[in-house]
Write an enzyme that holds these catalytic residues in place. Structure first.
Site, PDB file in Angstrom:
ATOM      1  N   TYR A  33       0.819  -1.211   0.000  1.00 32.50           N
ATOM      2  CA  TYR A  33       0.000   0.000   0.000  1.00 32.50           C
ATOM      3  C   TYR A  33       0.853   1.260   0.000  1.00 32.50           C
ATOM      4  CZ  TYR A  33       0.997   1.108   4.894  1.00 32.50           C
ATOM      5  OH  TYR A  33       1.625   1.469   6.055  1.00 32.50           O
ATOM      6  N   GLU A 179      12.726   2.995  13.052  1.00 30.97           N
ATOM      7  CA  GLU A 179      11.730   3.999  12.634  1.00 30.97           C
ATOM      8  C   GLU A 179      10.569   3.961  13.607  1.00 30.97           C
ATOM      9  OE1 GLU A 179      10.025   2.866   8.819  1.00 30.97           O
ATOM     10  OE2 GLU A 179       9.981   0.771   9.412  1.00 30.97           O
TER      11      GLU A 179
END
Ligand code: PDD
Length: 283
Positions: A33, A179
């Site tokens: 996505y 992250e």
């Protein structure tokens, strides 16, 4: 039409859009996505997002179903139908519909889903005052550079952050940060901006690259390197970057203040520079 979806070749109101229960995206999270921000009716950094979507699809052997110009037409048509000036475009490509078996046929037809939802106005208090974050072990798989639908560890970590009164969780793998659950991380020490170097353990963020470019243009020293978890606590500034949050200052890490405990000047100036680029592209 307000919030809308494109599925199986047609645009529909979002609440009427349906997907097969045998779609492998539903059964296995077998797909990829992108999230694209639309400012003033214009998708921002669309080319970079489409390039990454193609790369993610190829990495999991899903045939890329549309050409760049077909994606562009679809997205612009969706934005036009939604009539939103400020929106969030979600692009999803799954391996397609098939009886539930782990192995797959390479001949499956990928499912293309696009949604366009209104984007709320930026949270100015959050932006100017900054947010708290926590650190958590990175328990994800070894190919986090693919923007896969499999987000369970991210979802659970974000929830843990929220339950701790924090906005985001930053993942730590073998002592080094990777992250956030849906953002990249940057720190400032003695005027130098540092962010983890790209590898299989983090997403090559579109915003990350834009911000690194803007920082360099502004004359800042930028380092892409391994960053130890301990370094974050002693940073002068810490901030998160991503498509929906843009540049978000962090003022607290695991309950400890960062810098002087206020949103830092470099994060603020990078957000202003990003907004200036956005404004220029909208003209
Ligand atoms: N997430 N890292 C992760 C794990 C992400 O999910 C995202 C974005 C980023 C930032 O990438 P970019 O700047 O290209 O948006 C980094 C999107 C917004 C999401 O899942 O909603």
């Amino acid at each position: 039409m307000p919030n809308i979806a494109y599925i199986n070749g047609e645009f529909l109101p979002l609440e009427d859009a349906k997907i097969s229960v045998e779609d492998r995206g539903v059964q296995f999270g077998d797909g990829v996505y992108e999230v694209v921000r639309v400012y003033g009716g214009q998708p921002f950094q669309l080319e970079a997002h489409l390039t990454r979507l193609a790369r993610s699809a190829t990495a999991i052997e899903v045939p890329f179903p549309l050409t760049t110009s077909e994606w562009e037409s679809l997205i612009f048509e969706g934005i036009r139908l939604s009539r939103y000036q400020e929106s969030k475009v979600y692009l999803q490509v799954t391996r397609g519909v098939a009886p539930r078996e782990h192995g797959f046929s390479l001949a499956l037809v990928p499912t293309v889903l696009v949604t366009i939802r209104e984007m709320p106005l930026p949270d100015e208090t959050r932006e100017t005052q900054g947010v708290a974050v926590i650190t958590l072990p990175d328990i994800r798989w070894g190919r986090c550079s693919i923007k896969s639908l499999n987000l369970l560890p991210n979802v659970l970590a974000k929830q843990q952050a929220m339950q701790a009164g924090a906005f985001e969780a930053i993942f730590v793998r073998e002592g080094f940060i990777t992250e956030g659950t849906s953002s990249n991380v940057m720190m400032v020490k003695d005027g130098t901006i540092a962010t983890p170097a790209l590898n299989d353990h983090l997403l090559p963020g579109v915003t990350r690259q834009t911000i690194l470019d803007l920082a360099q243009e502004a004359g800042s020293v930028v380092e892409e390197r391994d960053i130890l978890q301990e370094e974050l606590r002693n940073a002068d500034e810490l901030f998160l970057v991503g498509t929906t949050i843009e540049v978000l200052p962090v003022i607290q890490l695991d309950g400890h203040s960062i810098g002087n405990g206020c949103a830092g000047p470099i994060a603020k100036s990078l957000l202003a520079r990003l907004r200036a680029v956005v404004a220029q592209k909208m003209m």
